[in-house]
Design a protein around this motif. Sequence first.
Motif, PDB file in Angstrom:
ATOM      1  N   PRO A 126     -12.363  74.684  11.670  1.00 60.04           N
ATOM      2  CA  PRO A 126     -12.973  73.578  10.929  1.00 60.04           C
ATOM      3  C   PRO A 126     -13.881  72.740  11.814  1.00 60.04           C
ATOM      4  N   ALA A 127     -15.131  72.587  11.384  1.00 53.91           N
ATOM      5  CA  ALA A 127     -16.148  71.886  12.151  1.00 53.91           C
ATOM      6  C   ALA A 127     -17.241  71.443  11.180  1.00 53.91           C
ATOM      7  N   PRO A 128     -18.182  70.584  11.624  1.00 54.60           N
ATOM      8  CA  PRO A 128     -19.237  70.122  10.710  1.00 54.60           C
ATOM      9  C   PRO A 128     -20.008  71.249  10.036  1.00 54.60           C
ATOM     10  N   GLN A 129     -20.254  72.365  10.742  1.00 49.01           N
ATOM     11  CA  GLN A 129     -21.013  73.442  10.123  1.00 49.01           C
ATOM     12  C   GLN A 129     -20.215  74.162   9.033  1.00 49.01           C
ATOM     13  N   ILE A 130     -18.884  74.092   9.103  1.00 44.81           N
ATOM     14  CA  ILE A 130     -18.059  74.603   8.008  1.00 44.81           C
ATOM     15  C   ILE A 130     -18.021  73.576   6.875  1.00 44.81           C
ATOM     16  N   ARG A 131     -17.906  72.298   7.231  1.00 40.87           N
ATOM     17  CA  ARG A 131     -17.877  71.241   6.206  1.00 40.87           C
ATOM     18  C   ARG A 131     -19.161  71.211   5.385  1.00 40.87           C
ATOM     19  N   ALA A 132     -20.284  71.651   5.967  1.00 44.89           N
ATOM     20  CA  ALA A 132     -21.551  71.671   5.247  1.00 44.89           C
ATOM     21  C   ALA A 132     -21.560  72.695   4.119  1.00 44.89           C
TER      22      ALA A 132
END
Length: 454
Positions: A110-116
């Motif tokens: 889980p990281a910002p690029q997944i949250r996007a």
Amino acid sequence: MVNLIASRIVKPAKPIPTKVMFLSECDQRVAVTHATVVHFYKPESPELLNDATEVLKDSLSEALVAFYPLAGRLYPKDGGRVELHCNSMGALLVEAQSELKIQDLGDFCPAPQIRALIPPIDNNNTPLHEVPLLLVQITKFACGGVSIGLAVSRVIADGQSGFHFVSEWAKIARGEKSDDQPFLDRTIFQKYEDDHPSSTAPKLQYSDFFPLPVLIGRSSSLEGRKKATICAMLKLSKDQIEQIRNKANDQDLMIHKTSNQRPFSRFVAVSAHIWRCLSKARMHNPAQETVLYVTVDFRKRLKLPLPGRYFGNAVLPVPARAIAGDLQSRPLSYASSKIKEAIENVTDEYVRSYLVCMKNIPEVSTSPYFHTVGRPQGLFFGNPNLIVTTWVGLGLYKADFGWGDEIFMAHASLGDDGKLFIIPSPNGDGSLLIPLGLQVEHINAFKKYFYEDI
């Protein structure tokens, strides 16, 4: 890196009952936010994705007929609780394009690029009744792959219910008949939430759950909440899992000289291992009290079991308590036995008494035990504590929307200290993946203990 192309509201394909649906205290106690996951696919033929958005839209509309609570909206009510209006306001479907390739996402931690890959949700500035309970984003990648990002209201569905919905939606998308209908009548909980007769007053008290321990020398967890956290994706092979499990069970046999009791499960042994390593990494004082919460599904633990396809929340976080000195110095079987005992405590009486205790809180907006509108923080499960949820056995990686089985399913966000999931690897080799949120200052020490102490 992710460009939003279009969005639309998808409503049930047929008229559905219009009503205010009863919510149980298990529904009321969870955060008024969304659980977020992303399913990834790499079709063998790119042509399969030509009409992917239309397929998702039409099949979602059909699926919302059976799962119509997901098309409703939540409204605040007296006492800080919420109520569910089944009003066919619909789910949000977003179409997006990414410049990345799926392989650029690495281990899917889980990281910002997944949250996007999840539609943006502004819970702080949007009136509650305007927030969809289900948000979906289909994102096409430069490699020819695709993801389906889901945000599902925690009030409406727990993990088992959420995966049930996705499974039935996928059937419809493949052109098959959805034949595993959800059980939607939540009033079944009212018989458990009615006050006990005075002769059988609930034995369970709030102190059995709360307050959570705080670090020695501190009066609250406020300082811990402010510390920077990071997510790590841990991996355990089948052999490593068996080593941990055998270690716990062999030590238990040496201590008790008996094999009459059932051996510790993989989940219990691995959770115990994590608990001990985390206490070491956090450098706990030997006198520090620590709690491991484990989320227990009680559908089959009631004298009158809930229907297998009950759609709603039917899990409770239950505490295993220990002193750090004992946790670190005693065998792994000690921590395992604490966790096993906590799970076995979840009986019909336990659930009934919990529900009664929660129901008797008249104003939950001032209670630290509930996640309520305007109080999204709720309890803090971080240092010196943790909370473990397992998704083993929930049928992951089987949501085929017509593009083949998913290659991975990732959590979109997991930044809370002490929060972790145990999920099966998609390759079916018996290994486990463990996404874990932890304070940055402790992550390296934890990884060291986690693998060296096997």
